[in-house]
Design an enzyme around this catalytic site. Structure first.
Site, PDB file in Angstrom:
ATOM      1  N   HIS A 101       0.874  -1.509   0.016  1.00  0.00           N
ATOM      2  CA  HIS A 101      -0.138  -0.007  -0.027  1.00  0.00           C
ATOM      3  C   HIS A 101       0.967   1.293   0.120  1.00  0.00           C
ATOM      4  O   HIS A 101       2.070   1.217   0.288  1.00  0.00           O
ATOM      5  CB  HIS A 101      -0.875  -0.010   1.115  1.00  0.00           C
ATOM      6  CG  HIS A 101      -0.144  -0.097   2.338  1.00  0.00           C
ATOM      7  ND1 HIS A 101       0.134  -1.487   2.830  1.00  0.00           N
ATOM      8  CD2 HIS A 101       0.229   0.829   3.435  1.00  0.00           C
ATOM      9  CE1 HIS A 101       0.820  -1.202   4.311  1.00  0.00           C
ATOM     10  NE2 HIS A 101       0.726   0.029   4.443  1.00  0.00           N
ATOM     11  N   HIS A 103       0.934   5.269   1.216  1.00  0.00           N
ATOM     12  CA  HIS A 103       0.274   6.255   1.853  1.00  0.00           C
ATOM     13  C   HIS A 103       0.202   7.770   1.159  1.00  0.00           C
ATOM     14  O   HIS A 103       1.539   8.162   0.624  1.00  0.00           O
ATOM     15  CB  HIS A 103       1.051   6.545   3.379  1.00  0.00           C
ATOM     16  CG  HIS A 103       0.943   5.171   4.114  1.00  0.00           C
ATOM     17  ND1 HIS A 103       0.352   5.413   5.116  1.00  0.00           N
ATOM     18  CD2 HIS A 103       1.758   4.315   3.973  1.00  0.00           C
ATOM     19  CE1 HIS A 103       0.483   4.222   5.968  1.00  0.00           C
ATOM     20  NE2 HIS A 103       1.468   3.620   5.412  1.00  0.00           N
TER      21      HIS A 103
END
Ligand code: AMP
Ligand code: ZN
Length: 115
Positions: A101, A103
């Site tokens: 992922h 941010h």
């Protein structure tokens, strides 16, 4: 979809999240514990545990994530003051969820180097 993976479940809509973007391949949602006024998590729906295991075949989707991040950033703060895009990898990188992922952080200025 990896059994027991929280981000696989969020991407599949099996765990609720504050959805920001979904094109079937890439999904973005607000971080539950925001570290900045804008803190969005961007994931591929495909389970990849982290940047340390990506292959050439993942390159297209990872590139696509950067374009999605820029679009979301523009939508939120028009990129006037900039933003930061980070992927923590492994123990030293501070990764806590082992589904790759990014941010997307914005709405304030950030220090460098990171702690
Ligand atoms: P990292 O520490 O880089 O692996 O980032 C994981 C991020 O996922 C943290 O910022 C968490 O606050 C966030 N997070 C974990 N669970 C959820 C959830 N259910 N919904 C939204 N964000 C989450
Ligand atoms: Zn996963």
């Amino acid at each position: 979809m990896l059994e027991g993976c929280i981000f696989c479940k969020i991407g599949a809509g099996k765990i609720s999240s504050h959805k920001m973007y979904d094109d079937g391949e890439v999904f973005a949602f607000k971080d539950v514990s925001p570290q900045a006024p804008v803190h969005v998590i961007i994931i591929p729906k495909k389970h990849i545990s982290g940047l340390d295991v990506v292959t050439d075949e993942d390159g297209r989707i990872l590139g696509h994530i950067q374009v999605v991040a820029a679009k979301i950033a523009k939508q939120f703060f028009e990129m006037k003051e900039g933003f930061r895009l980070v992927s923590n990898c492994g123990v030293d990188g501070g990764q806590t969820v082992f589904h790759i992922h990014y941010h997307l952080l914005g709405g304030r200025s950030f220090g460098w180097p990171p702690g």
